[in-house]
Design a protein around this motif. Sequence first.
Motif, PDB file in Angstrom:
ATOM      1  N   GLU A 166       0.850  -1.320   0.476  1.00 24.26           N
ATOM      2  CA  GLU A 166      -0.129   0.020  -0.022  1.00 24.26           C
ATOM      3  C   GLU A 166       0.500   1.380   0.101  1.00 24.26           C
ATOM      4  OE1 GLU A 166      -4.277   2.193  -0.079  1.00 24.26           O
ATOM      5  OE2 GLU A 166      -2.776   0.165  -0.458  1.00 24.26           O
ATOM      6  N   HIS A 167       1.586   1.215   0.157  1.00 23.77           N
ATOM      7  CA  HIS A 167       3.380   2.226   0.949  1.00 23.77           C
ATOM      8  C   HIS A 167       3.043   2.515  -0.572  1.00 23.77           C
ATOM      9  CE1 HIS A 167       6.370   5.086   2.094  1.00 23.77           C
ATOM     10  NE2 HIS A 167       6.908   4.000   1.195  1.00 23.77           N
ATOM     11  N   MET A 185       1.534   6.429  -7.002  1.00 22.90           N
ATOM     12  CA  MET A 185       0.142   7.264  -7.372  1.00 22.90           C
ATOM     13  C   MET A 185       0.486   9.086  -7.096  1.00 22.90           C
ATOM     14  SD  MET A 185      -1.986   5.715  -8.588  1.00 22.90           S
ATOM     15  CE  MET A 185      -3.423   6.312  -9.050  1.00 22.90           C
ATOM     16  N   ASN A 186       1.654   8.826  -6.080  1.00 20.64           N
ATOM     17  CA  ASN A 186       1.665  10.660  -5.742  1.00 20.64           C
ATOM     18  C   ASN A 186       2.744  10.851  -6.575  1.00 20.64           C
ATOM     19  OD1 ASN A 186      -0.391  11.040  -4.130  1.00 20.64           O
ATOM     20  ND2 ASN A 186       0.921  10.323  -2.398  1.00 20.64           N
ATOM     21  N   HIS A 204       4.201   9.799  -9.895  1.00 15.79           N
ATOM     22  CA  HIS A 204       4.067   9.737 -11.260  1.00 15.79           C
ATOM     23  C   HIS A 204       3.638   9.574 -11.911  1.00 15.79           C
ATOM     24  CE1 HIS A 204       4.475   6.722 -15.316  1.00 15.79           C
ATOM     25  NE2 HIS A 204       5.575   6.154 -14.078  1.00 15.79           N
ATOM     26  N   PRO A 205       4.027  10.445 -13.140  1.00 17.61           N
ATOM     27  CA  PRO A 205       3.655  11.556 -13.874  1.00 17.61           C
ATOM     28  C   PRO A 205       2.485  11.217 -14.498  1.00 17.61           C
ATOM     29  CG  PRO A 205       6.100  10.597 -14.948  1.00 17.61           C
ATOM     30  CD  PRO A 205       6.220   9.956 -13.435  1.00 17.61           C
ATOM     31  N   ARG A 206       2.368   9.448 -14.707  1.00 17.40           N
ATOM     32  CA  ARG A 206       1.195   9.308 -15.826  1.00 17.40           C
ATOM     33  C   ARG A 206       0.294   7.987 -15.062  1.00 17.40           C
ATOM     34  NH1 ARG A 206       0.351  10.589 -21.167  1.00 17.40           N
ATOM     35  NH2 ARG A 206       2.656  10.510 -22.013  1.00 17.40           N
ATOM     36  N   ALA A 207       0.977   8.720 -13.267  1.00 15.61           N
ATOM     37  CA  ALA A 207      -0.551   8.391 -12.871  1.00 15.61           C
ATOM     38  C   ALA A 207      -1.554   7.625 -12.457  1.00 15.61           C
ATOM     39  CB  ALA A 207       0.390   7.885 -11.183  1.00 15.61           C
TER      40      ALA A 207
END
Length: 301
Positions: free
Chosen positions: A288-289, A295-296, A298-301
């Motif tokens: 989860e970490h 998600m925080n 990665h530019p494509r998240a």
Amino acid sequence: MNKFSDESVYSFIEYLQIERNYSDYTINFYKKDIEQFALFMNAQGIKSFSDVEYVDARLFVTELYNKKLARASASRKISCLRSFYKFLLREELVKENPFALVIQPKAGVKIPNFFYEEEMNVLFEACMDSTPLSIRNLALLELLYATGIRVSECANIQLKDLDFDFSTILVKGKGRKERYVPFGSFAFDALQTYIHHGARNELMKGQETHQYLFVNSRGGPLTASGISHILKKVIESASLTGKIHPHMIRHSFATHLLNNGADMRTVQELLGHSHLSSTQVYTHVTKEHLRKTYMNHHPRA
């Protein structure tokens, strides 16, 4: 129950103590689970453990479910009785194990709560005072976080168990198993201050000398419940919110090690887990970490 049953239970408890080397705490649960099953047998008119059949075992489990028992508790009782009958089979006291085919309820994976590193720093800051109690509390908190030991294990530590030359501590864990656990520089400094700069001696107040590492305000050995009480007070004083309990420090130890690249087997050994599956629960936290970090950032998240 009849004499045969009483002797069977006594022999089984002796087997758990001597051959399996189980702790008194664990054996107590086994006793209670067997006693509960014995009451069920009486209610059903079953006179001996050898008379129990598979259908009786299923009926007992059904009653557990009807009582809305937690899955973990029901699973433990089934496992206990299966082990009990396995022992009776070995001793040729019964002809079959009625619990051998009883299906245990699958427990959902419970992800342990833990403190983030920033929250741990807040806890340490809450102990930053020059009073003997604060110095003791800081040493206690630093050691728990540095080693991941259980509160009950911490209460049993004696001065002779500490090795400052190698920064290790001898821990007596569940089932009377012993393990050596290292501790870092912060715990080293906090323990040195507590032991050698007068705080522990001041708390002892001239009481009869004992060798337990952590002492209460009256100079006696600090119990597991005493340690839990202190930790709860520290947590409250740090003004942390949410559902918080002292065992979270142990969870934090494991989670932070894995988050920073420690391998699973090493963490298992440090925690004193007999089975790797007990340690693997912390991978759910680290996954989860990783997901949140991805998600925080990665530019494509």
